[in-house]
Design a protein around this motif. Structure first.
Motif, PDB file in Angstrom:
ATOM      1  N   PRO A   1      83.160   2.561   2.213  1.00 20.73           N
ATOM      2  CA  PRO A   1      84.485   2.224   2.750  1.00 20.73           C
ATOM      3  C   PRO A   1      85.355   3.466   2.902  1.00 20.73           C
ATOM      4  CG  PRO A   1      83.849   0.649   1.080  1.00 20.73           C
ATOM      5  CD  PRO A   1      82.807   1.738   1.053  1.00 20.73           C
ATOM      6  N   GLY A   2      85.937   3.628   4.079  1.00 17.12           N
ATOM      7  CA  GLY A   2      86.827   4.746   4.319  1.00 17.12           C
ATOM      8  C   GLY A   2      86.145   6.069   4.562  1.00 17.12           C
ATOM      9  N   LYS A   3      84.822   6.070   4.619  1.00 12.98           N
ATOM     10  CA  LYS A   3      84.077   7.329   4.817  1.00 12.98           C
ATOM     11  C   LYS A   3      83.232   7.251   6.076  1.00 12.98           C
ATOM     12  CE  LYS A   3      83.837   8.736  -0.032  1.00 12.98           C
ATOM     13  NZ  LYS A   3      82.943   9.239  -1.111  1.00 12.98           N
ATOM     14  N   GLN A   4      82.833   8.419   6.554  1.00 12.29           N
ATOM     15  CA  GLN A   4      81.968   8.466   7.720  1.00 12.29           C
ATOM     16  C   GLN A   4      80.532   8.128   7.337  1.00 12.29           C
ATOM     17  OE1 GLN A   4      82.489  12.365   9.542  1.00 12.29           O
ATOM     18  NE2 GLN A   4      84.065  11.541  10.897  1.00 12.29           N
ATOM     19  N   ARG A   5      79.809   7.654   8.328  1.00 10.73           N
ATOM     20  CA  ARG A   5      78.397   7.383   8.119  1.00 10.73           C
ATOM     21  C   ARG A   5      77.669   8.705   7.920  1.00 10.73           C
ATOM     22  NH1 ARG A   5      75.579   2.980  11.970  1.00 10.73           N
ATOM     23  NH2 ARG A   5      77.507   1.966  11.287  1.00 10.73           N
ATOM     24  N   GLU A   6      76.758   8.722   6.930  1.00 14.90           N
ATOM     25  CA  GLU A   6      76.049   9.960   6.619  1.00 14.90           C
ATOM     26  C   GLU A   6      74.548   9.705   6.523  1.00 14.90           C
ATOM     27  OE1 GLU A   6      77.140  11.540   2.802  1.00 14.90           O
ATOM     28  OE2 GLU A   6      76.601   9.715   1.722  1.00 14.90           O
ATOM     29  N   LEU A   7      73.790  10.732   6.859  1.00 15.53           N
ATOM     30  CA  LEU A   7      72.335  10.655   6.735  1.00 15.53           C
ATOM     31  C   LEU A   7      71.941  10.718   5.270  1.00 15.53           C
ATOM     32  CD1 LEU A   7      69.473  10.712   8.026  1.00 15.53           C
ATOM     33  CD2 LEU A   7      69.655  13.210   7.975  1.00 15.53           C
ATOM     34  N   VAL A   8      71.074   9.811   4.871  1.00 13.18           N
ATOM     35  CA  VAL A   8      70.550   9.787   3.508  1.00 13.18           C
ATOM     36  C   VAL A   8      69.156  10.403   3.479  1.00 13.18           C
ATOM     37  CG1 VAL A   8      69.854   8.325   1.589  1.00 13.18           C
ATOM     38  CG2 VAL A   8      71.895   7.746   2.918  1.00 13.18           C
ATOM     39  N   ALA A   9      68.282   9.919   4.355  1.00 10.53           N
ATOM     40  CA  ALA A   9      66.908  10.418   4.401  1.00 10.53           C
ATOM     41  C   ALA A   9      66.311  10.086   5.753  1.00 10.53           C
ATOM     42  CB  ALA A   9      66.067   9.797   3.288  1.00 10.53           C
ATOM     43  N   SER A  10      65.334  10.889   6.165  1.00  5.44           N
ATOM     44  CA  SER A  10      64.666  10.629   7.430  1.00  5.44           C
ATOM     45  C   SER A  10      63.198  11.002   7.334  1.00  5.44           C
ATOM     46  CB  SER A  10      65.326  11.402   8.572  1.00  5.44           C
ATOM     47  OG  SER A  10      65.203  12.789   8.378  1.00  5.44           O
ATOM     48  N   ILE A  11      62.419  10.423   8.243  1.00  8.01           N
ATOM     49  CA  ILE A  11      60.994  10.733   8.306  1.00  8.01           C
ATOM     50  C   ILE A  11      60.579  10.752   9.772  1.00  8.01           C
ATOM     51  CG2 ILE A  11      60.357   8.290   7.970  1.00  8.01           C
ATOM     52  CD1 ILE A  11      57.874   9.365   6.415  1.00  8.01           C
ATOM     53  N   THR A  12      59.884  11.816  10.176  1.00 12.82           N
ATOM     54  CA  THR A  12      59.436  11.913  11.556  1.00 12.82           C
ATOM     55  C   THR A  12      58.108  11.183  11.738  1.00 12.82           C
ATOM     56  OG1 THR A  12      58.119  13.914  11.278  1.00 12.82           O
ATOM     57  CG2 THR A  12      60.499  14.187  11.677  1.00 12.82           C
ATOM     58  N   ASN A  13      57.700  11.037  12.993  1.00 12.91           N
ATOM     59  CA  ASN A  13      56.423  10.362  13.212  1.00 12.91           C
ATOM     60  C   ASN A  13      55.256  11.226  12.736  1.00 12.91           C
ATOM     61  OD1 ASN A  13      56.592  12.241  15.239  1.00 12.91           O
ATOM     62  ND2 ASN A  13      56.448  10.780  16.923  1.00 12.91           N
ATOM     63  N   GLY A  14      55.535  12.503  12.480  1.00 11.05           N
ATOM     64  CA  GLY A  14      54.518  13.366  11.893  1.00 11.05           C
ATOM     65  C   GLY A  14      54.510  13.348  10.379  1.00 11.05           C
ATOM     66  N   GLY A  15      55.479  12.639   9.781  1.00  8.19           N
ATOM     67  CA  GLY A  15      55.513  12.500   8.336  1.00  8.19           C
ATOM     68  C   GLY A  15      56.443  13.468   7.621  1.00  8.19           C
ATOM     69  N   THR A  16      57.147  14.304   8.357  1.00  8.69           N
ATOM     70  CA  THR A  16      58.087  15.236   7.732  1.00  8.69           C
ATOM     71  C   THR A  16      59.326  14.491   7.260  1.00  8.69           C
ATOM     72  OG1 THR A  16      57.331  17.041   9.141  1.00  8.69           O
ATOM     73  CG2 THR A  16      59.470  17.298   8.070  1.00  8.69           C
ATOM     74  N   THR A  17      59.697  14.746   6.013  1.00  5.93           N
ATOM     75  CA  THR A  17      60.846  14.058   5.431  1.00  5.93           C
ATOM     76  C   THR A  17      62.005  15.026   5.221  1.00  5.93           C
ATOM     77  OG1 THR A  17      60.010  14.402   3.187  1.00  5.93           O
ATOM     78  CG2 THR A  17      59.418  12.338   4.284  1.00  5.93           C
ATOM     79  N   ASN A  18      63.188  14.436   5.152  1.00  7.64           N
ATOM     80  CA  ASN A  18      64.417  15.211   4.949  1.00  7.64           C
ATOM     81  C   ASN A  18      65.371  14.351   4.137  1.00  7.64           C
ATOM     82  OD1 ASN A  18      66.304  17.402   5.453  1.00  7.64           O
ATOM     83  ND2 ASN A  18      67.383  15.948   6.756  1.00  7.64           N
ATOM     84  N   TYR A  19      66.087  14.976   3.200  1.00 10.57           N
ATOM     85  CA  TYR A  19      66.990  14.234   2.317  1.00 10.57           C
ATOM     86  C   TYR A  19      68.354  14.920   2.235  1.00 10.57           C
ATOM     87  CZ  TYR A  19      62.752  11.944   0.623  1.00 10.57           C
ATOM     88  OH  TYR A  19      61.581  11.238   0.533  1.00 10.57           O
ATOM     89  N   ALA A  20      69.369  14.099   2.065  1.00 10.25           N
ATOM     90  CA  ALA A  20      70.680  14.636   1.740  1.00 10.25           C
ATOM     91  C   ALA A  20      70.622  15.230   0.335  1.00 10.25           C
ATOM     92  CB  ALA A  20      71.731  13.534   1.793  1.00 10.25           C
ATOM     93  N   ASP A  21      71.381  16.293   0.105  1.00  8.37           N
ATOM     94  CA  ASP A  21      71.357  16.935  -1.210  1.00  8.37           C
ATOM     95  C   ASP A  21      71.735  15.962  -2.318  1.00  8.37           C
ATOM     96  OD1 ASP A  21      72.638  20.173  -0.075  1.00  8.37           O
ATOM     97  OD2 ASP A  21      70.607  19.343  -0.112  1.00  8.37           O
ATOM     98  N   SER A  22      72.622  15.032  -2.009  1.00  9.47           N
ATOM     99  CA  SER A  22      73.126  14.119  -3.036  1.00  9.47           C
ATOM    100  C   SER A  22      72.074  13.135  -3.545  1.00  9.47           C
ATOM    101  CB  SER A  22      74.324  13.342  -2.495  1.00  9.47           C
ATOM    102  OG  SER A  22      73.960  12.600  -1.354  1.00  9.47           O
ATOM    103  N   VAL A  23      70.967  12.983  -2.806  1.00 13.32           N
ATOM    104  CA  VAL A  23      69.949  12.001  -3.213  1.00 13.32           C
ATOM    105  C   VAL A  23      68.605  12.649  -3.527  1.00 13.32           C
ATOM    106  CG1 VAL A  23      71.098  10.264  -1.795  1.00 13.32           C
ATOM    107  CG2 VAL A  23      69.065  11.428  -0.900  1.00 13.32           C
ATOM    108  N   LYS A  24      68.489  13.944  -3.339  1.00 17.17           N
ATOM    109  CA  LYS A  24      67.216  14.618  -3.609  1.00 17.17           C
ATOM    110  C   LYS A  24      66.789  14.405  -5.049  1.00 17.17           C
ATOM    111  CE  LYS A  24      67.333  18.282  -0.122  1.00 17.17           C
ATOM    112  NZ  LYS A  24      67.527  19.724   0.128  1.00 17.17           N
ATOM    113  N   GLY A  25      65.525  14.052  -5.222  1.00 21.58           N
ATOM    114  CA  GLY A  25      64.993  13.808  -6.552  1.00 21.58           C
ATOM    115  C   GLY A  25      65.207  12.382  -7.049  1.00 21.58           C
ATOM    116  N   ARG A  26      66.048  11.625  -6.353  1.00 21.23           N
ATOM    117  CA  ARG A  26      66.296  10.230  -6.753  1.00 21.23           C
ATOM    118  C   ARG A  26      65.788   9.219  -5.730  1.00 21.23           C
ATOM    119  NH1 ARG A  26      71.377   8.374  -7.192  1.00 21.23           N
ATOM    120  NH2 ARG A  26      72.236   9.791  -5.606  1.00 21.23           N
ATOM    121  N   PHE A  27      65.872   9.572  -4.463  1.00 28.07           N
ATOM    122  CA  PHE A  27      65.480   8.663  -3.375  1.00 28.07           C
ATOM    123  C   PHE A  27      64.201   9.167  -2.724  1.00 28.07           C
ATOM    124  CE2 PHE A  27      69.964   6.922  -2.102  1.00 28.07           C
ATOM    125  CZ  PHE A  27      70.209   6.599  -3.431  1.00 28.07           C
TER     126      PHE A  27
END
Length: 116
Positions: free
Chosen positions: A41-67
Motif C-alpha cells: 500500500p502506498g508504494k510502487q510495484r517492485e520486482l521480487v524475482a524473475s526467471i528467463t526461459n533459459g533458467g537464469t534467475t534474478n532477485y531483489a536484494d531484499s529477498v536474496k537468500g530467503r525467496f
C-alpha cells in the motif's frame, strides 16, 4: 498472449513460509522472462524475482537468500518459495510474463500478509 493465474497467498506469521504459484495458459518456454512483482500500500510495484526461459534467475536484494523462484515446464507454472517472511514482505504479489519489452502480461495478484 497469455493468461496468468496466481495462487498461494495468505496470512502467515513472521518467520513463516509460503509458496506462490503462477499458472500460465501456454508453454512457458515461449515466454522470454517470467517474474514475480509486489506492491505494498502506498508504494510502487517492485520486482521480487524473475526467471528467463533459459533458467537464469534474478532477485531483489531484499529477498536474496530467503525467496526462490522456480518453474515446472510440464505444468506451465512458475513458483515463488518465500521463507523467513517479514512484515515488510506484506504486499499484493503479481505474476508477470514478458515476451519482449512492452509486450507483457499480468496476473490478478495474490495477497500476502505477514503478521503476528
Amino acid at each position: 498472449q497469455v493468461q496468468l493465474v496466481e495462487s498461494g497467498g495468505g496470512l502467515v506469521q513472521p518467520g513463516g513460509s509460503l509458496r506462490l504459484s503462477c499458472a500460465a495458459s501456454r508453454n512457458i518456454f515461449s515466454i522470454y522472462v517470467m517474474g514475480w512483482y509486489r506492491q505494498a500500500p502506498g508504494k510502487q510495484r517492485e520486482l521480487v524475482a524473475s526467471i528467463t526461459n533459459g533458467g537464469t534467475t534474478n532477485y531483489a536484494d531484499s529477498v536474496k537468500g530467503r525467496f526462490t523462484i522456480s518453474r515446472d515446464v510440464a505444468k506451465n507454472t512458475v513458483y515463488l518459495r518465500m521463507n523467513s517472511l517479514k512484515p515488510e514482505d506484506t504486499a499484493v504479489y503479481f505474476c508477470n510474463a514478458a515476451f519482449a519489452v512492452r509486450d507483457d502480461y499480468w496476473g490478478q495478484g495474490t495477497q500476502v500478509t505477514v503478521s503476528s
